[in-house]
Write a protein that holds these residues in place. Sequence first.
Motif, PDB file in Angstrom:
ATOM      1  N   HIS A  63       6.681  -7.706  -8.360  1.00  0.00           N
ATOM      2  CA  HIS A  63       6.642  -9.136  -8.028  1.00  0.00           C
ATOM      3  C   HIS A  63       7.744  -9.910  -8.737  1.00  0.00           C
ATOM      4  O   HIS A  63       8.483 -10.701  -8.104  1.00  0.00           O
ATOM      5  CB  HIS A  63       5.278  -9.722  -8.397  1.00  0.00           C
ATOM      6  N   ALA A  64       7.899  -9.695 -10.043  1.00  0.00           N
ATOM      7  CA  ALA A  64       8.880 -10.464 -10.810  1.00  0.00           C
ATOM      8  C   ALA A  64      10.303 -10.125 -10.384  1.00  0.00           C
ATOM      9  O   ALA A  64      11.158 -11.017 -10.289  1.00  0.00           O
ATOM     10  CB  ALA A  64       8.693 -10.183 -12.310  1.00  0.00           C
ATOM     11  N   THR A  65      10.559  -8.856 -10.119  1.00  0.00           N
ATOM     12  CA  THR A  65      11.907  -8.450  -9.732  1.00  0.00           C
ATOM     13  C   THR A  65      12.299  -9.064  -8.393  1.00  0.00           C
ATOM     14  O   THR A  65      13.386  -9.636  -8.243  1.00  0.00           O
ATOM     15  CB  THR A  65      12.013  -6.918  -9.648  1.00  0.00           C
ATOM     16  N   VAL A  66      11.415  -8.962  -7.417  1.00  0.00           N
ATOM     17  CA  VAL A  66      11.726  -9.479  -6.090  1.00  0.00           C
ATOM     18  C   VAL A  66      11.771 -11.012  -6.102  1.00  0.00           C
ATOM     19  O   VAL A  66      12.660 -11.622  -5.492  1.00  0.00           O
ATOM     20  CB  VAL A  66      10.708  -8.964  -5.053  1.00  0.00           C
ATOM     21  N   SER A  67      10.845 -11.639  -6.804  1.00  0.00           N
ATOM     22  CA  SER A  67      10.845 -13.106  -6.888  1.00  0.00           C
ATOM     23  C   SER A  67      12.112 -13.622  -7.547  1.00  0.00           C
ATOM     24  O   SER A  67      12.617 -14.695  -7.211  1.00  0.00           O
ATOM     25  CB  SER A  67       9.613 -13.588  -7.667  1.00  0.00           C
ATOM     26  N   GLY A  68      12.654 -12.826  -8.495  1.00  0.00           N
ATOM     27  CA  GLY A  68      13.883 -13.222  -9.167  1.00  0.00           C
ATOM     28  C   GLY A  68      15.097 -13.242  -8.250  1.00  0.00           C
ATOM     29  O   GLY A  68      16.133 -13.811  -8.592  1.00  0.00           O
ATOM     30  N   LEU A  69      14.970 -12.629  -7.086  1.00  0.00           N
ATOM     31  CA  LEU A  69      16.065 -12.634  -6.103  1.00  0.00           C
ATOM     32  C   LEU A  69      16.119 -13.909  -5.277  1.00  0.00           C
ATOM     33  O   LEU A  69      17.140 -14.187  -4.635  1.00  0.00           O
ATOM     34  CB  LEU A  69      15.907 -11.444  -5.153  1.00  0.00           C
ATOM     35  N   LEU A  70      15.036 -14.673  -5.266  1.00  0.00           N
ATOM     36  CA  LEU A  70      14.908 -15.792  -4.325  1.00  0.00           C
ATOM     37  C   LEU A  70      16.099 -16.746  -4.329  1.00  0.00           C
ATOM     38  O   LEU A  70      16.677 -17.020  -3.268  1.00  0.00           O
ATOM     39  CB  LEU A  70      13.602 -16.547  -4.574  1.00  0.00           C
ATOM     40  N   PRO A  71      16.519 -17.288  -5.484  1.00  0.00           N
ATOM     41  CA  PRO A  71      17.630 -18.254  -5.439  1.00  0.00           C
ATOM     42  C   PRO A  71      18.940 -17.645  -4.958  1.00  0.00           C
ATOM     43  O   PRO A  71      19.772 -18.328  -4.358  1.00  0.00           O
ATOM     44  CB  PRO A  71      17.745 -18.736  -6.896  1.00  0.00           C
ATOM     45  N   PHE A  72      19.118 -16.335  -5.180  1.00  0.00           N
ATOM     46  CA  PHE A  72      20.349 -15.668  -4.761  1.00  0.00           C
ATOM     47  C   PHE A  72      20.316 -15.316  -3.275  1.00  0.00           C
ATOM     48  O   PHE A  72      21.341 -15.340  -2.596  1.00  0.00           O
ATOM     49  CB  PHE A  72      20.575 -14.422  -5.615  1.00  0.00           C
ATOM     50  N   LEU A  73      19.122 -15.014  -2.772  1.00  0.00           N
ATOM     51  CA  LEU A  73      18.959 -14.796  -1.338  1.00  0.00           C
ATOM     52  C   LEU A  73      19.218 -16.093  -0.571  1.00  0.00           C
ATOM     53  O   LEU A  73      19.854 -16.090   0.487  1.00  0.00           O
ATOM     54  CB  LEU A  73      17.554 -14.285  -1.030  1.00  0.00           C
ATOM     55  N   GLN A  74      18.749 -17.200  -1.099  1.00  0.00           N
ATOM     56  CA  GLN A  74      18.953 -18.485  -0.446  1.00  0.00           C
ATOM     57  C   GLN A  74      20.436 -18.821  -0.307  1.00  0.00           C
ATOM     58  O   GLN A  74      20.861 -19.442   0.670  1.00  0.00           O
ATOM     59  CB  GLN A  74      18.257 -19.589  -1.252  1.00  0.00           C
ATOM     60  N   LYS A  75      21.236 -18.377  -1.268  1.00  0.00           N
ATOM     61  CA  LYS A  75      22.674 -18.677  -1.266  1.00  0.00           C
ATOM     62  C   LYS A  75      23.504 -17.586  -0.593  1.00  0.00           C
ATOM     63  O   LYS A  75      24.728 -17.673  -0.570  1.00  0.00           O
ATOM     64  CB  LYS A  75      23.152 -18.860  -2.710  1.00  0.00           C
ATOM     65  N   GLY A  76      22.837 -16.543  -0.072  1.00  0.00           N
ATOM     66  CA  GLY A  76      23.558 -15.468   0.597  1.00  0.00           C
ATOM     67  C   GLY A  76      24.330 -14.569  -0.347  1.00  0.00           C
ATOM     68  O   GLY A  76      25.299 -13.919   0.057  1.00  0.00           O
ATOM     69  N   MET A  77      23.909 -14.487  -1.614  1.00  0.00           N
ATOM     70  CA  MET A  77      24.638 -13.717  -2.613  1.00  0.00           C
ATOM     71  C   MET A  77      24.220 -12.249  -2.661  1.00  0.00           C
ATOM     72  O   MET A  77      24.899 -11.425  -3.267  1.00  0.00           O
ATOM     73  CB  MET A  77      24.440 -14.339  -4.003  1.00  0.00           C
ATOM     74  N   VAL A  78      23.084 -11.918  -2.050  1.00  0.00           N
ATOM     75  CA  VAL A  78      22.551 -10.555  -2.143  1.00  0.00           C
ATOM     76  C   VAL A  78      22.879  -9.788  -0.876  1.00  0.00           C
ATOM     77  O   VAL A  78      22.591 -10.245   0.238  1.00  0.00           O
ATOM     78  CB  VAL A  78      21.020 -10.576  -2.364  1.00  0.00           C
ATOM     79  N   ASP A  79      23.482  -8.623  -1.044  1.00  0.00           N
ATOM     80  CA  ASP A  79      23.865  -7.784   0.084  1.00  0.00           C
ATOM     81  C   ASP A  79      22.819  -6.711   0.365  1.00  0.00           C
ATOM     82  O   ASP A  79      22.514  -6.402   1.510  1.00  0.00           O
ATOM     83  CB  ASP A  79      25.220  -7.128  -0.207  1.00  0.00           C
TER      84      ASP A  79
END
Length: 205
Positions: A63-79
Amino acid sequence: MQRKENETPQGQAASVLVEFLEVAITAVVFLKGVYPSGAFERRRYMNVVVQRARHPQLRYYIHATVSGLLPFLQKGMVDRVAVVFFNTDNVPLEKFIFKLTVNQSYGSSVEGVDLQISLRSFLAKLSVSESLTKKLPPDCRWEITGNFQLLPETGTSKEANFWIPTDTKQWEQPLFITPIRSMSSDPLCLQFYIEHPSLSESSVL
């Protein structure tokens, strides 16, 4: 999923995606049999029977690992987001890859229910994909990794501090790729596949 007032289309898509990834990653770990089946319990998500980790530390890590991606997913930073299984020598044996794109130019409202329906097929496909995977040796370990188009700067947020740079060589090995499922539904495109080492590399593991 409850839509937040004034949330951008990218934020809406990222919220649905984070929720989905938490369930899907748990399903991958269950599928690989790393833990006894009693470490999980059955739940329903998107009207599909899924597994939920019983152990608080396991559930928190995912949960913590995936939730930590949220702001970067919103900005299109995660491939890519991956579940990687390693042998005792820390050599990657198998990777379950979620390759994704959140369209930053998309401006229309996102229907969360429609997006969930599209993602539900991934969970159904994953549940019957064991024959496409390889048997893991005893004492293997696993981790969740994120591949960023642009690395977040340490200290800019608590989420940025959570992510630790990893050895890029593990992403550059010769590979066999087994496609599982893909979708394209603006603003989200998602591909799910399994990566294995090449035959020559497997022979020396």
